[in-house]
Motif scaffolding. Structure first.
Motif, PDB file in Angstrom:
ATOM      1  N   PRO A  86       0.674  -1.392   0.136  1.00  0.00           N
ATOM      2  CA  PRO A  86      -0.207   0.158   0.662  1.00  0.00           C
ATOM      3  C   PRO A  86       1.006   1.281  -0.294  1.00  0.00           C
ATOM      4  CG  PRO A  86      -0.210  -0.971   2.393  1.00  0.00           C
ATOM      5  CD  PRO A  86       0.409  -2.199   1.311  1.00  0.00           C
ATOM      6  N   HIS A  87       2.586   0.760   0.381  1.00  0.00           N
ATOM      7  CA  HIS A  87       3.058   2.528   0.291  1.00  0.00           C
ATOM      8  C   HIS A  87       3.802   2.834  -1.359  1.00  0.00           C
ATOM      9  CE1 HIS A  87       2.322   2.063   4.520  1.00  0.00           C
ATOM     10  NE2 HIS A  87       2.651   0.646   4.656  1.00  0.00           N
ATOM     11  N   CYS A  88       4.659   1.277  -1.598  1.00  0.00           N
ATOM     12  CA  CYS A  88       4.938   1.726  -2.992  1.00  0.00           C
ATOM     13  C   CYS A  88       4.120   1.076  -3.868  1.00  0.00           C
ATOM     14  CB  CYS A  88       6.542   1.453  -2.585  1.00  0.00           C
ATOM     15  SG  CYS A  88       6.674  -0.793  -2.534  1.00  0.00           S
ATOM     16  N   GLY A  89       3.393   0.063  -3.992  1.00  0.00           N
ATOM     17  CA  GLY A  89       2.907   0.093  -4.404  1.00  0.00           C
ATOM     18  C   GLY A  89       2.930  -1.587  -5.704  1.00  0.00           C
ATOM     19  N   THR A  90       4.706  -1.870  -4.779  1.00  0.00           N
ATOM     20  CA  THR A  90       5.467  -3.242  -5.889  1.00  0.00           C
ATOM     21  C   THR A  90       4.433  -4.239  -5.290  1.00  0.00           C
ATOM     22  OG1 THR A  90       7.571  -1.971  -5.384  1.00  0.00           O
ATOM     23  CG2 THR A  90       7.003  -4.164  -5.730  1.00  0.00           C
ATOM     24  N   THR A  91       4.386  -5.219  -5.896  1.00  0.00           N
ATOM     25  CA  THR A  91       3.820  -6.571  -6.233  1.00  0.00           C
ATOM     26  C   THR A  91       4.534  -7.673  -6.043  1.00  0.00           C
ATOM     27  OG1 THR A  91       2.180  -6.271  -7.714  1.00  0.00           O
ATOM     28  CG2 THR A  91       2.016  -8.180  -7.248  1.00  0.00           C
ATOM     29  N   VAL A  92       4.367  -7.784  -4.309  1.00  0.00           N
ATOM     30  CA  VAL A  92       5.133  -9.414  -3.899  1.00  0.00           C
ATOM     31  C   VAL A  92       4.334 -10.290  -3.750  1.00  0.00           C
ATOM     32  CG1 VAL A  92       6.272  -9.763  -2.100  1.00  0.00           C
ATOM     33  CG2 VAL A  92       6.685  -7.329  -2.428  1.00  0.00           C
ATOM     34  N   ASP A  93       5.226 -11.227  -4.081  1.00  0.00           N
ATOM     35  CA  ASP A  93       4.905 -12.754  -5.186  1.00  0.00           C
ATOM     36  C   ASP A  93       4.797 -13.205  -2.974  1.00  0.00           C
ATOM     37  OD1 ASP A  93       3.063 -12.095  -6.903  1.00  0.00           O
ATOM     38  OD2 ASP A  93       5.484 -12.886  -7.998  1.00  0.00           O
ATOM     39  N   ILE A  94       4.251 -13.547  -1.879  1.00  0.00           N
ATOM     40  CA  ILE A  94       4.542 -14.071  -1.018  1.00  0.00           C
ATOM     41  C   ILE A  94       3.728 -16.080  -0.882  1.00  0.00           C
ATOM     42  CG2 ILE A  94       3.448 -14.229   1.213  1.00  0.00           C
ATOM     43  CD1 ILE A  94       3.047 -10.887   0.968  1.00  0.00           C
ATOM     44  N   PHE A  95       2.666 -15.726  -1.915  1.00  0.00           N
ATOM     45  CA  PHE A  95       2.331 -17.026  -1.848  1.00  0.00           C
ATOM     46  C   PHE A  95       2.072 -18.132  -3.354  1.00  0.00           C
ATOM     47  CE2 PHE A  95      -0.475 -15.767   1.823  1.00  0.00           C
ATOM     48  CZ  PHE A  95      -0.079 -16.117   2.475  1.00  0.00           C
ATOM     49  N   SER A  96       3.664 -17.551  -3.664  1.00  0.00           N
ATOM     50  CA  SER A  96       4.090 -18.020  -5.203  1.00  0.00           C
ATOM     51  C   SER A  96       3.488 -17.263  -6.065  1.00  0.00           C
ATOM     52  CB  SER A  96       3.686 -19.783  -5.099  1.00  0.00           C
ATOM     53  OG  SER A  96       4.206 -19.952  -6.057  1.00  0.00           O
ATOM     54  N   LYS A  97       3.132 -17.640  -7.245  1.00  0.00           N
ATOM     55  CA  LYS A  97       2.486 -17.287  -8.223  1.00  0.00           C
ATOM     56  C   LYS A  97       1.638 -17.606  -9.253  1.00  0.00           C
ATOM     57  CE  LYS A  97       1.975 -13.258 -11.393  1.00  0.00           C
ATOM     58  NZ  LYS A  97       2.930 -11.962 -12.541  1.00  0.00           N
ATOM     59  N   GLY A  98       0.688 -18.197 -10.124  1.00  0.00           N
ATOM     60  CA  GLY A  98      -0.053 -19.277 -10.880  1.00  0.00           C
ATOM     61  C   GLY A  98      -0.216 -19.826 -11.081  1.00  0.00           C
ATOM     62  N   PRO A 144      -5.913 -10.695  -4.986  1.00  0.00           N
ATOM     63  CA  PRO A 144      -4.501 -10.060  -3.884  1.00  0.00           C
ATOM     64  C   PRO A 144      -5.009  -9.599  -2.585  1.00  0.00           C
ATOM     65  CG  PRO A 144      -5.756  -8.333  -5.599  1.00  0.00           C
ATOM     66  CD  PRO A 144      -6.586  -9.486  -5.953  1.00  0.00           C
ATOM     67  N   PRO A 145      -4.080 -10.543  -1.520  1.00  0.00           N
ATOM     68  CA  PRO A 145      -4.295  -9.892  -0.197  1.00  0.00           C
ATOM     69  C   PRO A 145      -4.648  -8.587   0.031  1.00  0.00           C
ATOM     70  CG  PRO A 145      -2.060 -10.643  -0.476  1.00  0.00           C
ATOM     71  CD  PRO A 145      -2.621 -11.006  -2.070  1.00  0.00           C
ATOM     72  N   ARG A 146      -5.358  -8.558   1.034  1.00  0.00           N
ATOM     73  CA  ARG A 146      -5.547  -6.803   1.091  1.00  0.00           C
ATOM     74  C   ARG A 146      -4.942  -6.614   2.494  1.00  0.00           C
ATOM     75  NH1 ARG A 146     -10.541  -3.884   2.421  1.00  0.00           N
ATOM     76  NH2 ARG A 146     -10.062  -2.137   1.443  1.00  0.00           N
ATOM     77  N   SER A 147      -4.190  -5.803   2.566  1.00  0.00           N
ATOM     78  CA  SER A 147      -3.670  -5.490   4.246  1.00  0.00           C
ATOM     79  C   SER A 147      -5.084  -5.100   4.962  1.00  0.00           C
ATOM     80  CB  SER A 147      -2.465  -4.025   3.808  1.00  0.00           C
ATOM     81  OG  SER A 147      -3.321  -2.676   3.806  1.00  0.00           O
ATOM     82  N   GLY A 148      -5.736  -4.376   4.214  1.00  0.00           N
ATOM     83  CA  GLY A 148      -6.645  -3.906   5.223  1.00  0.00           C
ATOM     84  C   GLY A 148      -7.797  -5.137   5.952  1.00  0.00           C
ATOM     85  N   TYR A 149      -8.239  -6.188   5.878  1.00  0.00           N
ATOM     86  CA  TYR A 149      -8.757  -7.327   5.820  1.00  0.00           C
ATOM     87  C   TYR A 149      -9.300  -7.166   7.395  1.00  0.00           C
ATOM     88  CZ  TYR A 149      -9.221  -8.677   1.089  1.00  0.00           C
ATOM     89  OH  TYR A 149      -9.794  -9.283  -0.412  1.00  0.00           O
ATOM     90  N   ARG A 150      -7.593  -7.300   7.932  1.00  0.00           N
ATOM     91  CA  ARG A 150      -8.042  -7.714   9.256  1.00  0.00           C
ATOM     92  C   ARG A 150      -8.778  -7.171  10.003  1.00  0.00           C
ATOM     93  NH1 ARG A 150      -2.593  -9.507  12.529  1.00  0.00           N
ATOM     94  NH2 ARG A 150      -2.226  -7.978  11.611  1.00  0.00           N
TER      95      ARG A 150
END
Length: 265
Positions: free
Chosen positions: A207-219, A237-243
């Motif tokens: 949410p700060h820099c817009g970079t996409t990180v594949d935490i759980f792999s991809k595809g 995509p996972p969303r930081s505000g869910y919790r």
């Protein structure tokens, strides 16, 4: 209700008649499945139902995860109870009558109460959720199943056979897709059509820099869909505000028709 007892008083013929009557008033049924727990299947089911409501469809949401019902919490309905009128169950409504909800979570005395049931009682409850709940006329019924290919998914697939289709949820990593693959095989063996695969928790966007990180792999979901020749419906995509939003009792709608791939469910 929480202990395992024998269900000996049911009349199978009356069950079939009651279910057929309710199902005749429902246009389409979507069963949300996953062979793996923790992939966000209930979240997808809730948001799919809400997306249909936002499009103006009369929608029902049936939570058949008997041992771990999540739908009441996800919709901030934990303090609600269905009404009982004779042999009928009046489902809980969310916001408006456009979304009707039924879950084992509404029937428990507290979130800490364990349901210690074997197969026959679970099958009987699912029959009641289909045949005794007053769903009325629905455009869609979304069914949230527990993970795996056990009693609940099997009962749902058999009772709704001929009218239902499945949406399968996975996360990208192989440890998830290996188990979800079994769910696809389950659908094929039961002749349950598969609408497609949704890849959840795919590509966290900072949410700060817009970079996409594949935490759980991809595809992984896309590869799985291609392997079995079924549609890939998109990635969420996972969303930081869910919790924080769930904790405040706010319902989040991801609008699954606008997932990152641009492909609609």
């Amino acid at each position: 209700m929480s202990t395992c007892e024998q269900d000996t008083e049911r009349n199978p013929l009356l069950d079939e008649v009651a279910m057929a009557d309710k199902l005749s008033k429902i246009n389409q049924i979507i069963i949300v499945l996953s062979g793996k727990g923790g992939v966000g299947k209930s979240t997808v089911a809730v948001n799919l139902a809400l997306s249909l409501v936002l499009r103006g469809y009369r929608t029902g949401l049936m939570d058949v995860d008997i041992h771990g019902p999540s739908v009441p919490k996800l919709l901030n309905l934990t303090d609600k109870r269905p009404e009982i009128k004779g042999e009928d169950i009046i489902p809980v409504t969310y916001e408006s009558d456009l979304l009707k909800v039924m879950s084992m979570g509404f029937l428990l005395q507290g979130t800490e109460q364990a349901v210690i049931w074997r197969g026959p009682l679970k099958s009987g409850l699912i029959k009641d959720f289909i045949g005794r709940v007053q769903w009325g006329n629905l455009d869609y019924l979304v069914v949230d199943c527990p993970p795996g290919t056990g009693d609940e998914p099997l009962s749902v697939a058999q009772f709704l056979k001929g009218k239902a289709k499945a949406v399968i949820v996975t996360t990208p990593q192989q440890v998830a897709t290996i188990d979800v693959e079994k769910c696809i095989t389950f659908c094929k063996q039961l002749e349950l059509p598969v609408v497609g695969v949704i890849e959840n928790m795919s590509g966290f966007v900072c949410p700060h820099c817009g970079t996409t990180v594949d935490i759980f792999s991809k595809g992984g979901g896309k590869i799985l869909a291609a392997q079995y020749g079924i549609p890939f419906l998109g990635s969420i995509p996972p969303r930081s505000g869910y919790r924080a939003e769930w904790r405040r009792g706010e319902t989040v709608c991801l609008l699954l028709f606008q997932v990152s791939s641009g492909e609609g469910v």
